[in-house]
Write a protein that holds these residues in place. Structure first.
Motif, mmCIF file in Angstrom:
data_model
loop_
_atom_site.group_PDB
_atom_site.id
_atom_site.type_symbol
_atom_site.label_atom_id
_atom_site.label_comp_id
_atom_site.label_asym_id
_atom_site.label_seq_id
_atom_site.Cartn_x
_atom_site.Cartn_y
_atom_site.Cartn_z
ATOM 1 N N UNK A 167 0.836 -1.210 0.000
ATOM 2 C CA UNK A 167 0.000 0.000 0.000
ATOM 3 C C UNK A 167 0.863 1.250 0.000
ATOM 4 N N UNK A 168 1.836 1.315 0.901
ATOM 5 C CA UNK A 168 2.654 2.515 1.018
ATOM 6 C C UNK A 168 3.454 2.788 -0.252
ATOM 7 N N UNK A 169 4.037 1.753 -0.829
ATOM 8 C CA UNK A 169 4.832 1.971 -2.028
ATOM 9 C C UNK A 169 3.970 2.319 -3.232
ATOM 10 N N UNK A 170 2.765 1.779 -3.270
ATOM 11 C CA UNK A 170 1.857 2.136 -4.352
ATOM 12 C C UNK A 170 1.444 3.606 -4.289
ATOM 13 N N UNK A 171 1.532 4.209 -3.105
ATOM 14 C CA UNK A 171 1.188 5.629 -2.963
ATOM 15 C C UNK A 171 2.142 6.530 -3.740
ATOM 16 N N UNK A 172 3.283 5.993 -4.156
ATOM 17 C CA UNK A 172 4.193 6.766 -5.011
ATOM 18 C C UNK A 172 3.656 6.870 -6.430
ATOM 19 N N UNK A 173 2.644 6.058 -6.748
ATOM 20 C CA UNK A 173 2.029 5.960 -8.072
ATOM 21 C C UNK A 173 2.874 5.198 -9.089
ATOM 22 N N UNK A 174 3.942 4.544 -8.640
ATOM 23 C CA UNK A 174 4.760 3.736 -9.538
ATOM 24 C C UNK A 174 4.441 2.256 -9.359
ATOM 25 N N UNK A 175 4.713 1.438 -10.387
ATOM 26 C CA UNK A 175 4.444 -0.003 -10.269
ATOM 27 C C UNK A 175 5.175 -0.637 -9.097
ATOM 28 N N UNK A 176 4.497 -1.574 -8.454
ATOM 29 C CA UNK A 176 5.046 -2.275 -7.290
ATOM 30 C C UNK A 176 5.181 -3.760 -7.619
ATOM 31 N N UNK A 177 6.366 -4.295 -7.339
ATOM 32 C CA UNK A 177 6.678 -5.704 -7.577
ATOM 33 C C UNK A 177 6.930 -6.377 -6.230
ATOM 34 N N UNK A 178 6.591 -7.648 -6.144
ATOM 35 C CA UNK A 178 6.874 -8.426 -4.944
ATOM 36 C C UNK A 178 7.925 -9.486 -5.278
ATOM 37 N N UNK A 179 9.093 -9.361 -4.672
ATOM 38 C CA UNK A 179 10.180 -10.319 -4.821
ATOM 39 C C UNK A 179 9.975 -11.424 -3.789
ATOM 40 N N UNK B 254 8.578 -23.433 1.514
ATOM 41 C CA UNK B 254 7.197 -23.777 1.831
ATOM 42 C C UNK B 254 6.297 -22.541 1.933
ATOM 43 N N UNK B 255 6.928 -21.375 2.143
ATOM 44 C CA UNK B 255 6.139 -20.147 2.256
ATOM 45 C C UNK B 255 5.905 -19.452 0.909
ATOM 46 N N UNK B 256 6.530 -19.942 -0.159
ATOM 47 C CA UNK B 256 6.397 -19.263 -1.451
ATOM 48 C C UNK B 256 4.941 -19.112 -1.908
ATOM 49 N N UNK B 257 4.129 -20.180 -1.897
ATOM 50 C CA UNK B 257 2.746 -20.013 -2.378
ATOM 51 C C UNK B 257 1.933 -19.025 -1.560
ATOM 52 N N UNK B 258 2.004 -19.127 -0.221
ATOM 53 C CA UNK B 258 1.158 -18.252 0.590
ATOM 54 C C UNK B 258 1.593 -16.798 0.470
ATOM 55 N N UNK B 259 2.898 -16.549 0.427
ATOM 56 C CA UNK B 259 3.372 -15.174 0.293
ATOM 57 C C UNK B 259 3.024 -14.603 -1.073
ATOM 58 N N UNK B 260 3.244 -15.385 -2.117
ATOM 59 C CA UNK B 260 2.938 -14.906 -3.462
ATOM 60 C C UNK B 260 1.448 -14.599 -3.611
ATOM 61 N N UNK B 261 0.611 -15.468 -3.090
ATOM 62 C CA UNK B 261 -0.834 -15.253 -3.200
ATOM 63 C C UNK B 261 -1.276 -14.037 -2.392
ATOM 64 N N UNK B 262 -0.650 -13.832 -1.233
ATOM 65 C CA UNK B 262 -0.985 -12.649 -0.443
ATOM 66 C C UNK B 262 -0.617 -11.376 -1.192
ATOM 67 N N UNK B 263 0.551 -11.373 -1.810
ATOM 68 C CA UNK B 263 0.976 -10.190 -2.557
ATOM 69 C C UNK B 263 0.083 -9.899 -3.747
ATOM 70 N N UNK B 264 -0.269 -10.936 -4.501
ATOM 71 C CA UNK B 264 -1.145 -10.743 -5.663
ATOM 72 C C UNK B 264 -2.520 -10.276 -5.222
ATOM 73 N N UNK B 265 -3.041 -10.876 -4.155
ATOM 74 C CA UNK B 265 -4.345 -10.456 -3.646
ATOM 75 C C UNK B 265 -4.317 -9.018 -3.155
ATOM 76 N N UNK B 266 -3.150 -8.570 -2.662
ATOM 77 C CA UNK B 266 -3.014 -7.188 -2.201
ATOM 78 C C UNK B 266 -2.924 -6.201 -3.362
ATOM 79 N N UNK B 267 -2.698 -6.718 -4.586
ATOM 80 C CA UNK B 267 -2.746 -5.845 -5.747
ATOM 81 C C UNK B 267 -1.418 -5.452 -6.349
ATOM 82 N N UNK B 268 -0.350 -6.247 -6.112
ATOM 83 C CA UNK B 268 0.935 -5.893 -6.721
ATOM 84 C C UNK B 268 0.824 -5.958 -8.236
ATOM 85 N N UNK B 269 1.691 -5.219 -8.901
ATOM 86 C CA UNK B 269 1.669 -5.154 -10.363
ATOM 87 C C UNK B 269 2.506 -6.245 -11.009
#
Length: 283
Positions: free
Chosen positions: A184-196, A217-232
């Motif tokens: 959320x905070x990084x998206x406030x810059x109005x630039x694309x946000x990526x989740x590594x 083992x945490x890759x699926x849950x973290x990736x899904x959380x990031x995508x659900x949060x709206x990362x680009x």
């Protein structure tokens, strides 16, 4: 999630289309690099996700002088140029020093500022002045709202082609923690946000060659959380045999599993896009 579209090759980063940054953590021998590129192209065609090919010619933050830190800029750029020529991917690689920026920009489409170096003014400005897209990784030590400072340095240098990448916090200890509020905070810059997501599962203080140096083992849950949060976009380092990788062996994803890993994320992204503008600003 963002309002600004940043174009990388034919990819509109920040649009409603999820994109992927992927490739081996560090440039190894040419055969591995080309094999990964070939498989990524097949995945891109089958799944329909656009890919930026990533690999580092230098890893300057290894914890021991005995660890592999890459082939160097000259050899590394030749291999990346060959990947681009043969497979057509736009390219991303790290820069660690200001004098690397100009020669690297002759080959790659995106200059990446490593997380540890995101507040290094001379490096950020040198990258900005190449005119290339600059991907700034969020420092493990920095509050996400303070990413506005490196963004402003790049803008003040005459470049508004910026991507921001989250990769977790250390809190001064060895475990990385991903706080979804950072998206959320990084998206406030109005630039694309990526989740590594692959760097977010590293265990600091443990060599990456040790299986305990990552927590896949945490890759699926973290990736899904990031995508659900709206990362680009997503950042997923991949390798043909991660256990034999010369860097981040415990956290890279075996490329054999990448396609199935992506499928639910693309479906989840479609749901997020459908509803992303249905709520008013709640703050």
């Amino acid at each position: 999630m963002s309002q600004k579209i940043v174009r990388v090759g034919d990819i509109e980063c920040g649009s409603d289309e999820l994109f992927l940054i992927s490739g081996p953590c560090v440039i190894e021998d040419e055969k591995i690099m080309m094999t990964v590129a070939e498989q990524l192209r097949e995945i891109q065609e089958r799944v329909g996700i656009k890919i930026i090919y990533k690999s580092s010619f230098q890893k300057d933050n290894r914890s021991s002088l005995s660890y592999y830190n890459g082939p160097g800029i000259e050899k590394g750029m030749k291999i990346l140029a060959k990947v681009k020529e043969q497979f057509g991917f736009p390219l991303l690689t790290d820069v660690h020093y200001p004098d690397q920026c100009a020669p690297v920009a002759e080959v790659v489409d995106v200059l990446q500022i490593p997380a540890y170096l995101c507040m290094q003014t001379m490096l950020v400005v040198a990258a900005a002045k190449t005119g290339r897209v600059v991907n700034v990784k969020h420092g493990q030590f920095l509050a996400p709202e303070n990413m506005k400072h490196p963004v402003k340095k790049i803008e003040d240098s005459g470049n508004d082609q910026i991507i921001l990448t989250e990769r977790g916090y250390t809190f001064g200890y060895n475990d990385l923690v991903v706080d979804p509020r950072s998206f959320y905070h990084m998206a406030r810059t109005n630039y694309p946000v990526v989740f590594d997501v692959t760097h977010a599962i590293r265990k600091y203080g443990i060599p990456s060659a040790d299986a305990k140096g990552g927590a896949r083992e945490y890759l699926p849950v973290l990736a899904r959380a990031g995508v659900a949060a709206g990362v680009d976009g997503l950042f997923v380092e991949t390798h043909t045999c991660p256990s034999e990788a010369l860097c981040d062996a415990a956290s890279q994803l075996d490329i054999r599993y990448l396609e199935e890993f992506l499928k639910p994320l693309l479906e989840l992204h479609a749901v997020e896009v459908k509803y992303r503008n249905t709520l008013p600003e709640l703050a």
